[in-house]
Design a protein around this motif. Sequence first.
Motif, PDB file in Angstrom:
ATOM      1  N   ALA A 112       0.838  -1.196   0.000  1.00 17.96           N
ATOM      2  CA  ALA A 112       0.000   0.000   0.000  1.00 17.96           C
ATOM      3  C   ALA A 112       0.875   1.248   0.000  1.00 17.96           C
ATOM      4  N   LEU A 113       0.368   2.264  -0.667  1.00 17.86           N
ATOM      5  CA  LEU A 113       1.126   3.499  -0.809  1.00 17.86           C
ATOM      6  C   LEU A 113       1.028   4.325   0.463  1.00 17.86           C
ATOM      7  N   ASP A 114       2.094   4.932   0.875  1.00 20.45           N
ATOM      8  CA  ASP A 114       2.062   5.795   2.049  1.00 20.45           C
ATOM      9  C   ASP A 114       1.568   7.162   1.615  1.00 20.45           C
ATOM     10  N   ILE A 115       0.263   7.391   1.763  1.00 16.24           N
ATOM     11  CA  ILE A 115      -0.260   8.671   1.285  1.00 16.24           C
ATOM     12  C   ILE A 115       0.172   9.816   2.185  1.00 16.24           C
ATOM     13  N   GLY A 116       0.631   9.438   3.397  1.00 13.54           N
ATOM     14  CA  GLY A 116       1.141  10.483   4.279  1.00 13.54           C
ATOM     15  C   GLY A 116       2.316  11.187   3.639  1.00 13.54           C
ATOM     16  N   LYS A 117       3.171  10.412   3.001  1.00 12.60           N
ATOM     17  CA  LYS A 117       4.351  10.973   2.376  1.00 12.60           C
ATOM     18  C   LYS A 117       4.021  11.621   1.035  1.00 12.60           C
ATOM     19  N   GLU A 118       3.129  10.950   0.277  1.00 15.43           N
ATOM     20  CA  GLU A 118       2.922  11.394  -1.098  1.00 15.43           C
ATOM     21  C   GLU A 118       1.954  12.557  -1.231  1.00 15.43           C
ATOM     22  N   TYR A 119       0.919  12.560  -0.403  1.00 14.59           N
ATOM     23  CA  TYR A 119      -0.154  13.510  -0.699  1.00 14.59           C
ATOM     24  C   TYR A 119      -0.640  14.368   0.464  1.00 14.59           C
ATOM     25  N   LEU A 120      -0.513  13.856   1.691  1.00 14.31           N
ATOM     26  CA  LEU A 120      -1.133  14.600   2.798  1.00 14.31           C
ATOM     27  C   LEU A 120      -0.344  15.841   3.173  1.00 14.31           C
ATOM     28  N   THR A 121      -1.052  16.903   3.368  1.00 16.91           N
ATOM     29  CA  THR A 121      -0.417  18.116   3.871  1.00 16.91           C
ATOM     30  C   THR A 121      -1.142  18.517   5.146  1.00 16.91           C
ATOM     31  N   ASP A 122      -0.558  19.358   5.917  1.00 16.83           N
ATOM     32  CA  ASP A 122      -1.201  19.791   7.164  1.00 16.83           C
ATOM     33  C   ASP A 122      -2.526  20.461   6.895  1.00 16.83           C
ATOM     34  N   ASP A 123      -2.578  21.193   5.779  1.00 14.43           N
ATOM     35  CA  ASP A 123      -3.829  21.833   5.378  1.00 14.43           C
ATOM     36  C   ASP A 123      -4.959  20.831   5.281  1.00 14.43           C
ATOM     37  N   ILE A 124      -4.644  19.780   4.563  1.00 17.23           N
ATOM     38  CA  ILE A 124      -5.661  18.755   4.379  1.00 17.23           C
ATOM     39  C   ILE A 124      -6.035  18.141   5.724  1.00 17.23           C
ATOM     40  N   ASN A 126      -6.020  19.325   8.635  1.00 21.77           N
ATOM     41  CA  ASN A 126      -6.827  20.168   9.521  1.00 21.77           C
ATOM     42  C   ASN A 126      -8.288  20.178   9.167  1.00 21.77           C
ATOM     43  N   GLN A 127      -8.612  19.707   7.981  1.00 21.19           N
ATOM     44  CA  GLN A 127     -10.020  19.686   7.611  1.00 21.19           C
ATOM     45  C   GLN A 127     -10.765  18.539   8.282  1.00 21.19           C
ATOM     46  N   TYR A 128     -10.018  17.707   8.968  1.00 23.91           N
ATOM     47  CA  TYR A 128     -10.636  16.545   9.606  1.00 23.91           C
ATOM     48  C   TYR A 128     -10.494  16.630  11.112  1.00 23.91           C
ATOM     49  N   SER A 129     -11.336  15.888  11.821  1.00 22.06           N
ATOM     50  CA  SER A 129     -11.263  15.923  13.275  1.00 22.06           C
ATOM     51  C   SER A 129      -9.955  15.308  13.745  1.00 22.06           C
ATOM     52  N   SER A 130      -9.524  15.655  14.945  1.00 23.36           N
ATOM     53  CA  SER A 130      -8.205  15.212  15.396  1.00 23.36           C
ATOM     54  C   SER A 130      -8.133  13.697  15.568  1.00 23.36           C
ATOM     55  N   ALA A 131      -9.256  13.091  15.916  1.00 23.09           N
ATOM     56  CA  ALA A 131      -9.236  11.635  16.126  1.00 23.09           C
ATOM     57  C   ALA A 131      -8.906  10.880  14.852  1.00 23.09           C
ATOM     58  N   THR A 132      -9.051  11.574  13.717  1.00 24.36           N
ATOM     59  CA  THR A 132      -8.818  10.908  12.440  1.00 24.36           C
ATOM     60  C   THR A 132      -7.386  10.447  12.264  1.00 24.36           C
ATOM     61  N   TRP A 133      -6.447  11.198  12.874  1.00 21.88           N
ATOM     62  CA  TRP A 133      -5.069  10.948  12.499  1.00 21.88           C
ATOM     63  C   TRP A 133      -4.292  10.093  13.488  1.00 21.88           C
ATOM     64  N   GLY A 134      -4.984   9.155  14.146  1.00 18.38           N
ATOM     65  CA  GLY A 134      -4.258   8.208  14.985  1.00 18.38           C
ATOM     66  C   GLY A 134      -3.280   7.408  14.128  1.00 18.38           C
ATOM     67  N   THR A 135      -2.293   6.832  14.791  1.00 14.64           N
ATOM     68  CA  THR A 135      -1.245   6.119  14.044  1.00 14.64           C
ATOM     69  C   THR A 135      -1.783   4.984  13.208  1.00 14.64           C
ATOM     70  N   GLN A 136      -1.268   4.844  12.004  1.00 15.39           N
ATOM     71  CA  GLN A 136      -1.636   3.708  11.189  1.00 15.39           C
ATOM     72  C   GLN A 136      -0.439   2.770  11.025  1.00 15.39           C
ATOM     73  N   GLY A 137       0.517   3.149  10.244  1.00 21.05           N
ATOM     74  CA  GLY A 137       1.655   2.259  10.025  1.00 21.05           C
ATOM     75  C   GLY A 137       2.638   2.307  11.193  1.00 21.05           C
ATOM     76  N   THR A 138       3.430   1.264  11.345  1.00 20.49           N
ATOM     77  CA  THR A 138       4.363   1.199  12.472  1.00 20.49           C
ATOM     78  C   THR A 138       5.452   2.265  12.393  1.00 20.49           C
ATOM     79  N   ASN A 139       5.706   2.771  11.192  1.00 22.36           N
ATOM     80  CA  ASN A 139       6.701   3.835  11.069  1.00 22.36           C
ATOM     81  C   ASN A 139       6.037   5.173  10.775  1.00 22.36           C
ATOM     82  N   GLY A 140       4.789   5.288  11.217  1.00 24.34           N
ATOM     83  CA  GLY A 140       4.100   6.565  11.023  1.00 24.34           C
ATOM     84  C   GLY A 140       3.495   6.732   9.646  1.00 24.34           C
ATOM     85  N   GLU A 141       3.419   5.667   8.869  1.00 24.87           N
ATOM     86  CA  GLU A 141       2.816   5.815   7.541  1.00 24.87           C
ATOM     87  C   GLU A 141       1.300   5.959   7.661  1.00 24.87           C
TER      88      GLU A 141
END
Lengths: 436, 295, 283
Positions: A112-124, A126-141
């Motif tokens: 699976a592609l790490d969209i955190g690296k490829e596409y996500l920006t802080d701007d994007i 912030n448009q979501y609630s804080s609970a959305t961004w809990g850890t997914q991949g073991t290296n923060g992906e």
Amino acid sequence: MRKSIALLLIVSLLSVSVVSAAGTKESSSSDGKIHLRSYMQIEPTNSQYAGHNAIMAGFAEKYPDIIIDTEYASGEAFHQKFQAMAASKQMPDIFTVYGGARTAYITEAGLALDIGKEYLTDDIKNQYSSATWGTQGTNGEYWMIPPSLAVCHVVYSNDQLLEKLGLSFPATYEEWLAQVSVIRSAGYYPVSMGNKDPWVVNSWLLSLLVDRLGGPDWFMKAARGEGASFTDTPFVRSLQIIKEMTEKGMFSPGVNQMSNTEADQEFYQGKSVYLIDAGWRTSAMDKDLPSDLKESISMHVFPALQGEVTTNTSTATVSEGFGISASIKGTAKADAAWKFIQYYNGQEGASIRAQYGEVPTYKLDLSQVKMSTMQAKFASFQSEHEMGYVFDAVMGGEGVSMLNEDIQAMMLGNGDPSEIAADYETFVSKNDFNRL
Amino acid sequence: MVQDKSKHRAYLSLLLPAFLVYVLIILYPILMSLGLSFTKWRHFKMVGFVGLENYVAILTDPSFQKSMWNNVQIMLVSVLGQIPLGIMLAYLIFRQWVKHTKFFEMMIFLPITISSVVVALLWNRVFSPVGIYTSLIRTITDNPDYVVKIFENRTFAMVPILVVLLWQHTSLYMVIFLANLQRIPESVFEAATLDGAKEFTIIRSIVLPQLANVIFTCSVLAISGSLKSFDLVFAMTSGGPVDYTSVMALYLYKQTFTFNNYGYGSAVSIIIVLLSVGLITFVRYVYAKAQRKYE
Amino acid sequence: MMQDTLRTQKINKGWKLFSYAFLIFFTFLTLGPLIWMTYSSFKLNGEIMMYPLALPKHATLANYARAIEFGNLFSAFKNSIVYSAVSTCLTVLFSLSAGFALTKFGYKSSKFYMGTFTLGLLITVNSVITPLFIMEINTGLYNTHLGVILPYIAFGLPMAILIASSFIRGIPDALIEAALIDGAKYGYIFFTIILMISTPVMATISVLTFLSNWNEFLLVFTLTSGEAMRSLPVTVNSFAGRLNQDYGLQFSALVIATIPMFVFYVIAHNSLVKGFGEGAIKE
């Protein structure tokens, strides 16, 4: 007889022609459009996903140059086929992926592609609630944007019954236990829970208990083996509570034989006072129940426990979302896939889903949206309770499977909490990917 | 010479279509499985050659042992339950002890046309804690805590499944036996009845020997079917609770698809195949001995 | 006439009563749930959950409409027919030709081939599904009708060949020798003599094969993707998701799926019995 032989031959010939005519799927990109293949764990007929079809239609209208060819699968069959796809390196471009361990077989294998690296920006973000961004991949992906939160612990109460019995929702666990005799002598069951598939008691009860008694920090430490382990008190005590609940008659007699739907049925028919189920059951309740029943169902969490570290919490995990195949990284296809994901999760998709009763992670002004009875209760529920981790979203599948079966055996009278905890800890320390 | 060559060519061309399809789809993957069974997998990649380690792990796993024992139970019910019951039903219908034999015949065959998913679903609606049977018993005995306890008993949890299997598959054997009963010449029955023979004697000395061959073949089918059992068990209980109703094919399924242990899963399938071959050879041996005794 | 009286002569009441009791009980057990499922399919899920046993208060066709629309049931039905019918025809053809070859030619190798085929009776679909999947992807058979039909044939062959061989063995050698003396080729003999005589067995094999293929799930599910190729069981299963179960929808899909089998069985019933009677399984 000549006729039947001739018939046989004709059918065989026909079959060959049918066979060669059918089954050619590959669409060419010669029409200038981008074709994406997707594989989703969604049942288009399920009320829970009612908004999905509307979103697909909306996307097709907005982006006529992107064609998405979707295959749907549900339940275990989804995972089965997905694994076969992975084994043969035939990954679809867009697919359902879980933030946690459920699809570790894909994420840990780098598919699976790490969209955190490829596409996500802080701007994007912030448009979501804080609970959305809990850890997914073991290296923060980040593998996907979760469209909503999957709340995994709700104690539903039948308020009509409560009133009739002269009870109110208990403030502490001890109070709850005391209610058992009152309820039973009146001829009702206290709690319905459908643990035929043993992950239920883990997702919907154990996780909550562990969160209350240990807290999220302790849990992550235990998962990673950094100064805490599953032989510590929080985990053992949680197992003990489940055992106690079973022995003191909290659950209706068929708890390990009923599927969740059957447990729901027991509750709807007014045979039990409480129901332990997930948050997403509200969409089915909206669809199936008469309004007077809906009005009298309220949503609570487990009452206060002695020695609890967090209070009034529930547990949730980010629900599964769509990820992109690592193999198309950097291509136009990946960008098109990202557009789709943005649409689904962002403004347009979120509003559609909200209309159909889902509480999206995207920050929307929900006061403008007309919600159905149970969905409205669910929305306020989410704002009233902090969410802890769900066990099987963090820990590896094999170990959790073993643990679940042990808990079920314990509930049937064959098992001891400390032993189960020790066994689990041994397994995890050797095999779980969190520890490696 | 020419005769032989063209005969041989005809032989091959008649045999080959079936054999090719078979080899391609079944034999080759099984051989692959055999090879795979000596390996270990992780993340869809083979990471090592482990020799017999998989086999040892499987055979010492109490969960597998329980699964195997459950398969044995199924096998016993099939051979000692479905076949005799099939014979009895066939005989019943053949001797026309009831009217409307056509109707009853059809009813008995009906279960096998229903997919296992439907069967499991309907069964559940009757016997689950919210099912019809349970509700009935609760009302009758005034005991709201009644559930069908047998599902939760490690030793006997298979019983309900065995009953359903009996219901589902007996019909197939009934049809086979019925057809073969109809091939026994009328005269034999006439002679026996004229001699004043009782029903039991007729069955024992005439009917059974005539059916001996068929019984053997059906036993082979029953054994192989019971070791393969998957659909119904999966739909009814998925092997639960815990592993009380697990069967070897389910164990295989879990290992392959839930845990991605392809090497381990392959070893399970080889074990199943070996077991079946062993059992069938044993039955053949027993049968040959019995045959010699009666001739 | 004489035969009937002889047959029915010595029945005592006890046996008769027992037989009736057993058969009626069995019928009730079999038909009861099916009838319940059928009339429940006309209730919406909420009603099923609240009042499971009652007859529909507000009978509706909504479940059927949704099932057909969302599940693409007509297309699934068509696919099921294609998969089952084609593989059945080919299984019959191949098994009869193999049966002929293995019983009437007298080569030593026949024993080996027979043994290999019998081995197939012991193999479960689960054991070969993953290598099969990989193989089909690599050869381009994935997601084609042929990709499902070939495995169906392969799994149906062992039983079919068993039945076919048993029957053909019983065909008198004299017939074949006579034809050979007249100068006929083996292929010709097969098509004219063997197939002509084997109609009862053809029926038996057809019914059994069709039956198991129609209800089959795992192979179609794994070896095809997308709606266009789905068969009925796969579609029906998609209504049976574990997270949210709509019984009404499920039942309507199941009713639609079960009816064809039932109809087929009623029609084919006779040929099935006849086939077994003429020696389909006798040794």
